[in-house]
Design a protein around this motif. Structure first.
Motif, PDB file in Angstrom:
ATOM      1  N   ARG A  13      37.317  48.507  39.736  1.00  0.00           N
ATOM      2  CA  ARG A  13      37.085  47.688  38.541  1.00  0.00           C
ATOM      3  C   ARG A  13      38.296  46.803  38.236  1.00  0.00           C
ATOM      4  N   VAL A  14      39.493  47.360  38.360  1.00  0.00           N
ATOM      5  CA  VAL A  14      40.705  46.569  38.133  1.00  0.00           C
ATOM      6  C   VAL A  14      40.780  45.421  39.132  1.00  0.00           C
ATOM      7  N   ALA A  15      40.523  45.723  40.403  1.00  0.00           N
ATOM      8  CA  ALA A  15      40.606  44.698  41.452  1.00  0.00           C
ATOM      9  C   ALA A  15      39.572  43.599  41.228  1.00  0.00           C
ATOM     10  N   VAL A  16      38.361  43.959  40.866  1.00  0.00           N
ATOM     11  CA  VAL A  16      37.302  42.964  40.650  1.00  0.00           C
ATOM     12  C   VAL A  16      37.689  42.020  39.519  1.00  0.00           C
ATOM     13  N   ASN A  17      38.234  42.553  38.446  1.00  0.00           N
ATOM     14  CA  ASN A  17      38.638  41.699  37.318  1.00  0.00           C
ATOM     15  C   ASN A  17      39.698  40.688  37.739  1.00  0.00           C
ATOM     16  N   HIS A  18      40.689  41.138  38.512  1.00  0.00           N
ATOM     17  CA  HIS A  18      41.761  40.237  38.919  1.00  0.00           C
ATOM     18  C   HIS A  18      41.258  39.179  39.908  1.00  0.00           C
ATOM     19  N   VAL A  19      40.461  39.592  40.887  1.00  0.00           N
ATOM     20  CA  VAL A  19      39.942  38.632  41.868  1.00  0.00           C
ATOM     21  C   VAL A  19      39.068  37.592  41.187  1.00  0.00           C
ATOM     22  N   PHE A  21      45.044  39.399  48.621  1.00  0.00           N
ATOM     23  CA  PHE A  21      44.458  40.256  47.590  1.00  0.00           C
ATOM     24  C   PHE A  21      43.696  41.414  48.232  1.00  0.00           C
ATOM     25  N   ALA A  22      42.884  41.086  49.248  1.00  0.00           N
ATOM     26  CA  ALA A  22      42.104  42.131  49.921  1.00  0.00           C
ATOM     27  C   ALA A  22      43.034  43.161  50.553  1.00  0.00           C
ATOM     28  N   GLY A  23      44.152  42.698  51.138  1.00  0.00           N
ATOM     29  CA  GLY A  23      45.101  43.636  51.720  1.00  0.00           C
ATOM     30  C   GLY A  23      45.696  44.569  50.678  1.00  0.00           C
ATOM     31  N   GLN A  24      46.063  44.018  49.500  1.00  0.00           N
ATOM     32  CA  GLN A  24      46.616  44.849  48.435  1.00  0.00           C
ATOM     33  C   GLN A  24      45.575  45.843  47.922  1.00  0.00           C
ATOM     34  N   ILE A  25      44.337  45.376  47.799  1.00  0.00           N
ATOM     35  CA  ILE A  25      43.268  46.278  47.343  1.00  0.00           C
ATOM     36  C   ILE A  25      43.048  47.388  48.367  1.00  0.00           C
ATOM     37  N   GLY A  26      43.055  47.020  49.663  1.00  0.00           N
ATOM     38  CA  GLY A  26      42.896  48.029  50.708  1.00  0.00           C
ATOM     39  C   GLY A  26      43.996  49.076  50.665  1.00  0.00           C
ATOM     40  N   ILE A  27      45.247  48.628  50.449  1.00  0.00           N
ATOM     41  CA  ILE A  27      46.360  49.582  50.355  1.00  0.00           C
ATOM     42  C   ILE A  27      46.168  50.514  49.163  1.00  0.00           C
ATOM     43  N   GLU A  74      52.519  29.287  40.960  1.00  0.00           N
ATOM     44  CA  GLU A  74      53.284  30.346  40.311  1.00  0.00           C
ATOM     45  C   GLU A  74      52.358  31.288  39.561  1.00  0.00           C
ATOM     46  N   ARG A  75      51.324  30.732  38.939  1.00  0.00           N
ATOM     47  CA  ARG A  75      50.378  31.564  38.210  1.00  0.00           C
ATOM     48  C   ARG A  75      49.629  32.494  39.166  1.00  0.00           C
ATOM     49  N   ARG A  76      49.247  31.981  40.359  1.00  0.00           N
ATOM     50  CA  ARG A  76      48.570  32.832  41.329  1.00  0.00           C
ATOM     51  C   ARG A  76      49.490  33.948  41.803  1.00  0.00           C
ATOM     52  N   THR A  77      50.767  33.610  42.030  1.00  0.00           N
ATOM     53  CA  THR A  77      51.716  34.639  42.458  1.00  0.00           C
ATOM     54  C   THR A  77      51.882  35.692  41.371  1.00  0.00           C
ATOM     55  N   ALA A  78      51.980  35.232  40.114  1.00  0.00           N
ATOM     56  CA  ALA A  78      52.112  36.182  39.013  1.00  0.00           C
ATOM     57  C   ALA A  78      50.879  37.073  38.899  1.00  0.00           C
TER      58      ALA A  78
END
Length: 894
Positions: A536-542, A640-646, A512-516
Motif C-alpha cells: 500500500r505504501v509503495a502504490v501510493n508513492h508510485v 522504484f520497482a527495485g526499491q520495492i522489491g528489496i 529534485e522532487r522525484r529524487t526526494a
C-alpha cells in the motif's frame, strides 16, 4: 604472477551457466532475398536428421511459391500455423505456444526480422519474430532461422542510401552478435539475377518490379560487401574474445558519445555510432541534451526522443538525457566526465549569416574539444521519411496563457507608475533601470512570450511618457534612437535569459522532487512491516510520482498472482491483467506498454525481485504515457520497482525469521515441557504403581489402615498429576488466545473465601488472616480465573513454607483498581530477580521433592494481564514474601 580477478571468474561462471541453460541459435545469413538461405537451412535439417536422427520440426517456413523449397519441406514434421484475423483477412502466423509445447530438439523458423500482426486477433505476445525466438531460446530450445543483411538495425541507413528503399522490418544487432553460429549463404550478383529471371526467387509477375526497384547489380554488389564485412567483423570479435588475446594491447578505455536531437538525422547518428563503437570495440553512449530551446518544441517533436533512445538501447547503447543552457557546453562537460575518446555529431544545421551570429553545436565542439575527437556525420542527400512518433503520445499544442500577457501589460504600467514618481528628480538613465527590472521580473514569473512583450511595451512607454517631446512617439534627438535600441536589446536578452532560467529551474525542481520522493518512499518502506502494508505504501508513492494508477500483485502459495485482498486504494490499478503479470513473473522481464512483449496492453508491468527471488509484479496505468515511456522516467520507475522489491524481500525474510524463531521457541517449549513433565510425573507414577501393586498382590493380608493409606496415596498423586496437566493446558490456552473472560461484578471477600476453601487441606497447618475492608467496591473480573490466581498463590505458600507460617490476605483501593496482597513470614523468595518467578518453568531453589513444573505463577501473570492489571513479587523484611496484584473496579474505557 597475476592472480585472476574473483569477480571476473564469478561472472564468467555465471555466464557459462546461463549459456548452458539457453538454447542455441543458428542463423543462415545472406545479402538479399533469393540467395538460398531457406533452401540451405532445410538441406542442413535433412542432413542432421539423416546422420543423428535428431527431432527436427518446422515451426514456420515461407516457401514463396518456390518448388525446390516446397520439395525440401516434405518429410519434415511441421507445426500447424496460427490463424490470425487481421483487417478482415485471415493470415497464417507462427504459433509460439505450440512450439513451446512441442519442444523439439531443433526448430526451424524462417524470416527472423518478420513483424507479427500487432492488432490482429488473437494479438501476438511480441511485436517481432526475433522476440518470439528469444523466448524459445530462453526456454532451452535450439532454433535455426534466416535473415538478410538489410534487416540489421545498425545498417539500416546504409542500405537505404544504397538501394533507395528503407527497410521497416529490422532487428537489433545484438541478436546477430549473440548467435551461436552464423552460416553465410553467398551467391554472386550475376547468379542471383539469373535465378531471379528463372522465377526461382519471385513469381513471374513480380520479377520486373523487383529488378527495377531493388535487384540491380550495383545494389547487390554493395549488399554482398556489407554481408561479407559483417561476418568478417563477427569472426574478428570472436578472435579477440579468445583467452590468448586477453592480455594484448587494445584501445583500452575507448568510449564513444553520440549526440542526438529531435531532427531527421538523429536515427542516422545512432546507427553510425553503433558501427563506430563496434569497429573500435568500445562502449558507447547516446546523449540527448534538453536545452531551453528544445523545451519549447511541440509535444510531438519532444516525443521523438522516446523513439530515438529506445532505438539506441535496442542497439546496445547506454542512454542519457541531460539538461543545460547550451548543448555544446553540456556535451563538453559530460565528455570530460565520462572520459570519452570520440564524440559523434551531425552536420551543422546553422549556416550562412546565422553561423556568424551563433555557431552550431558541432562547430563549438570542434573548437573547444580537448582530449577527444569530434566525428561529424554528413547528412544524407535526401532526407528519408521520418518515422512517426510513438503511438498515442501526440499531444495537442499547449494553450496560450493570455492572462500572463495581460500581466505583462500590468508590469509595464507598474514600471511607468514608479518612473512617474521618480521623474524629474532622477535622470532618464535611472528610469531605464526601472523598466529593465520589470523585464527581469516578467522573465522570471511570466515566461518567454510575456517577457518579450514586456520588453517592447517598456521601450514604447519610456519613449511616450518620458523622452521629450513627451506624450507622443516623436523623436527630436537622434541619440535616443541608440538608447531605445540598446534598451530593447538588453531587455530582450534579459527576458530570454530569465525565461531560460525559469524553465531550467522547473526541470531541476521536478528532478529534485522525484529524487526526494524516491528517498521518501525508501524511508517509509524501511519503517513499514508486513507485505500488504508495504504494498500500500509503495502504490501510493508510485501513483504520486508517475501520475498513474498502480497495484502490486503478489503470488499465492501456489505461485499464481492474485489481486490484493485489502480494500483497494483510490489510486489502485483495479483491472490489471493477471495473464500479462503472470508472464512477467514467470520470465522475469517487463511487459505491456512501451515494452517488446504484449505491447498492446494498456499498462506497464515490471517484475519485482531478482532471478532467484521473483516476489511479484508492479503494474502501472499512466494517465500520460510520457510518464513511463521517456527513458529517464522508465529508469526511475525501474529504480522504484527495485526499491520495492528489496523492501518486499526484506519483509519476506523478516517473516521467515519470525516463523523460524517461533518454531524454535515452540520446539524449546516442547522439549522443556516434556523434560519437566517426565521428571515430575515419574515420582507420582512410581508411587501410584507401587501402591496399586501392593494392593493387588497383598491387599487381602493388609489391615484396614494400611489399605486406606495406600489408596489415599494413589488419590493424592493422581490429583497432583491432574493439577500439573491442568496448569500446562491453561497456559497453552492463554498463549494461544483461546481464553475468553466472562466478567461480572464480584466481591474480593467472596473470591478470597472461595480460594481458601479450595486449599483448606493444604493450609491446614498454616495460620491464615484475612483483612479485607467491608467498604471495598466490587471488582469486574472473571471469578473463576481470579480464584485460580489466589489458589495458585496459596498453593505455593503451602509448598514452600513450613508449618506454622503466618499468612495474611489484605486488599485496598489503588486508583481505579483494588490491590490484593498475600503476605507470609516464611523463608522468603529465592535469590535473584523476583520478576523471573513469573517466567515459564521457573521454580524455587529447594524443590527437589516438590511436584510441579513451574507454571503456576506464569498462569497467574497471564490471568491478571488479561484483566488489565499487574502482578509482582517482593521480599519482606526481615523475612517472608509478598505477592501483589491489581484488578479493575470499572469497565474498559470507551
Amino acid at each position: 604472477m597475476n592472480r585472476p580477478d574473483p569477480d571476473l571468474l564469478l561472472a564468467h561462471v555465471q555466464a557459462e551457466e546461463a549459456r548452458a541453460k539457453r538454447g542455441r541459435l543458428r542463423i543462415f545469413f545472406g545479402a538479399s532475398a533469393g540467395v538460398g538461405k531457406t533452401y540451405a537451412m532445410l538441406e542442413a535439417a535433412h542432413s542432421l536428421r539423416t546422420q543423428s536422427g535428431a527431432d527436427i520440426v518446422v515451426g514456420y517456413v515461407e516457401p514463396h511459391g518456390r518448388v525446390d523449397t516446397e520439395r525440401l519441406l516434405e518429410g519434415l514434421e511441421r507445426l500447424p500455423t496460427l490463424p490470425v484475423k487481421y483487417r478482415g483477412i485471415l493470415r497464417q502466423e507462427f504459433d509460439l505456444d505450440a512450439a513451446l509445447k512441442r519442444r523439439p530438439a531443433v526448430l526451424l523458423v524462417d524470416e527472423l526480422a518478420h513483424s507479427n500482426l500487432v492488432g490482429g486477433d488473437p494479438p501476438p505476445r511480441h511485436p517481432k519474430r526475433w522476440q518470439d525466438i528469444e523466448e524459445l531460446l530462453e526456454a532451452g530450445l535450439t532454433v535455426w532461422t534466416t535473415v538478410n543483411v538489410q534487416h540489421l538495425e545498425s545498417l539500416n541507413d546504409l542500405v537505404a542510401q544504397i538501394t533507395g528503399i528503407r527497410q521497416r522490418e529490422t532487428l537489433p544487432d545484438r541478436i546477430f552478435d549473440e548467435a551461436d553460429e552464423i552460416e553465410l549463404i553467398d551467391l554472386p550478383p550475376d547468379d542471383l539475377l539469373a535465378r531471379l529471371h528463372a522465377g526461382k526467387v519471385y513469381v513471374a509477375d513480380e520479377v520486373a518490379t523487383a529488378v527495377e526497384r531493388f535487384f540491380r547489380t550495383p545494389n547487390l554488389m554493395a549488399l554482398r560487401e556489407l554481408a561479407l564485412r559483417r561476418v568478417a567483423d563477427r569472426v574478428e570479435a570472436a578472435a579477440r574474445a579468445l583467452p590468448i588475446n586477453r592480455d594484448r594491447a587494445r584501445f583500452a578505455g575507448d568510449r564513444v558519445l553520440v549526440a542526438v536531437g529531435p531532427d531527421e538525422q538523429a536515427e542516422q547518428l545512432v546507427r553510425a555510432g553503433k558501427r563506430i563503437a563496434d569497429a573500435l570495440d568500445a562502449g558507447w553512449t547516446v546523449v540527448y541534451v534538453e536545452t531551453p530551446a528544445l523545451l519549447r518544441l511541440s509535444e510531438e517533436e519532444r516525443n521523438r526522443r522516446i523513439d530515438l533512445l529506445r532505438l539506441a538501447e535496442s542497439l546496445g547503447a547506454e542512454t542519457v538525457t541531460l539538461d543545460g543552457p547550451s548543448a555544446a557546453a553540456t556535451l563538453l562537460e559530460y565528455a570530460q566526465t565520462r572520459n570519452a575518446t570520440r564524440v559523434v555529431v551531425g552536420a551543422p544545421k546553422r549556416r550562412g549569416w546565422r553561423s556568424w551570429i551563433r555557431s552550431s553545436t558541432p562547430s563549438q565542439l570542434i573548437q573547444h574539444a580537448r582530449g577527444f575527437d569530434v566525428i561529424t556525420i554528413a547528412a544524407p542527400d535526401q532526407s528519408s521519411p521520418r518515422r512517426s512518433p510513438t503511438a498515442g503520445l501526440t499531444g495537442a499544442p499547449a494553450p496560450v496563457r493570455w492572462d500572463r500577457y495581460a500581466w505583462a501589460g500590468v508590469t509595464t504600467a507598474l514600471c511607468t507608475a514608479v518612473a512617474f514618481l521618480m521623474y524629474p528628480r532622477f535622470e532618464l538613465s535611472n528610469l531605464v533601470m526601472v523598466y529593465l527590472l520589470g523585464v527581469t521580473v516578467a522573465g522570471l514569473r511570466l515566461g518567454r512570450g510575456p517577457s518579450l512583450l514586456t520588453s517592447l511595451l517598456n521601450v514604447a512607454a519610456f519613449d511616450f511618457f518620458f523622452v521629450p517631446p513627451r506624450f507622443n512617439f516623436a523623436i527630436t534627438d537622434a541619440q535616443y534612437l541608440v538608447t531605445f535600441a540598446v534598451m530593447l536589446i538588453i531587455a530582450l536578452v534579459i527576458a530570454n535569459l530569465m525565461a531560460s532560467i525559469r524553465q531550467q529551474t522547473r526541470v531541476a525542481g521536478a528532478r529534485e522532487r522525484r529524487t526526494a520522493l524516491l528517498y521518501a518512499m525508501s524511508r517509509e518502506l524501511a519503517g513499514t512491516r508486513g507485505m500488504s502494508s508495504l504494498a500500500r505504501v509503495a502504490v501510493n508513492h508510485v501513483a504520486e510520482v508517475f501520475q498513474c494508477k498502480a497495484v502490486i500483485l503478489l503470488p499465492d502459495a501456489s505461485g499464481k498472482l492474485q489481486y490484493p485482498h485489502d480494500p483497494s486504494l483510490e489510486v489502485s490499478f483495479r483491472r490489471a491483467d493477471l495473464a500479462v503479470a503472470q508472464w512477467v513473473v514467470d520470465h522475469g522481464q517487463r511487459a505491456g506498454l512501451g515494452s517488446d512483449t504484449l505491447a498492446a496492453a494498456p499498462g506497464l508491468y515490471l517484475p519485482l525481485g531478482d532471478e532467484q527471488h521473483r516476489l511479484g509484479v508492479l503494474a502501472v496505468l499512466p494517465e500520460n504515457q510520457r510518464r513511463v515511456l521517456l527513458p529517464e522516467q522508465r529508469h526511475l520507475l525501474e529504480t522504484f520497482a527495485g526499491q520495492i522489491g528489496i523492501a518486499l524481500e526484506r519483509a519476506q525474510l523478516a517473516e521467515a525469521a519470525e516463523a523460524a524463531s517461533l518454531d524454535a521457541e515452540r520446539e524449546s517449549l516442547r522439549n522443556t515441557l516434556l523434560a519437566s513433565i517426565s521428571h515430575d510425573l515419574r515420582t507420582p507414577l512410581a508411587v501410584m504403581a507401587g501402591a496399586g501393586s501392593t494392593l493387588a498382590e497383598r491387599g487381602a493380608t493388609l489391615d484396614e489402615a494400611t489399605r486406606v493409606s495406600l489408596a489415599r496415596s494413589i488419590e493424592t498423586k493422581a490429583r497432583e498429576m491432574s493439577e500439573l496437566v491442568s496448569n500446562v493446558l491453561d497456559l497453552m490456552r492463554f498463549e494461544s488466545g483461546q481464553v475468553v473472560l466472562r466478567t461480572d461484578w464480584e466481591s474480593i471477600d467472596d473470591l478470597v473465601g472461595t480460594a481458601l476453601h479450595g486449599v483448606e487441606q493444604q493450609l491446614c497447618s498454616h495460620i491464615v488472616d484475612v483483612k479485607v475492608p467491608a467498604d471495598l467496591p466490587p471488582v469486574l473480573v472473571d471469578a473463576k480465573m481470579i480464584v485460580q490466581v489466589l489458589t495458585n498463590l496459596f498453593d505455593n505458600i503451602a509448598k514452600y513454607t513450613p508449618a506454622g507460617t503466618h499468612v495474611t490476605v489484605s486488599a485496598a483501593m489503588d486508583d481505579r483498581f483494588v490491590r490484593v496482597t498475600v503476605d507470609d513470614d516464611g523463608p522468603g523468595l529465592p535469590p535473584g530477580n523476583p520478576a523471573r518467578l513469573f517466567d515459564k518453568f521457573q521454580r524455587g531453589a529447594d524443590e527437589g521433592s516438590i511436584v510441579g513444573v513451574g507454571l503456576g505463577l506464569a498462569i497467574c501473570q497471564a490471568i491478571i494481564k488479561a484483566h488489565g492489571g499487574e502482578i509482582e513479587a517482593k521480599r519482606r523484611t526481615p523475612a517472608g514474601a509478598r505477592f501483589e496484584f491489581t484488578v479493575p473496579t470499572t469497565g474498559p474505557e470507551t
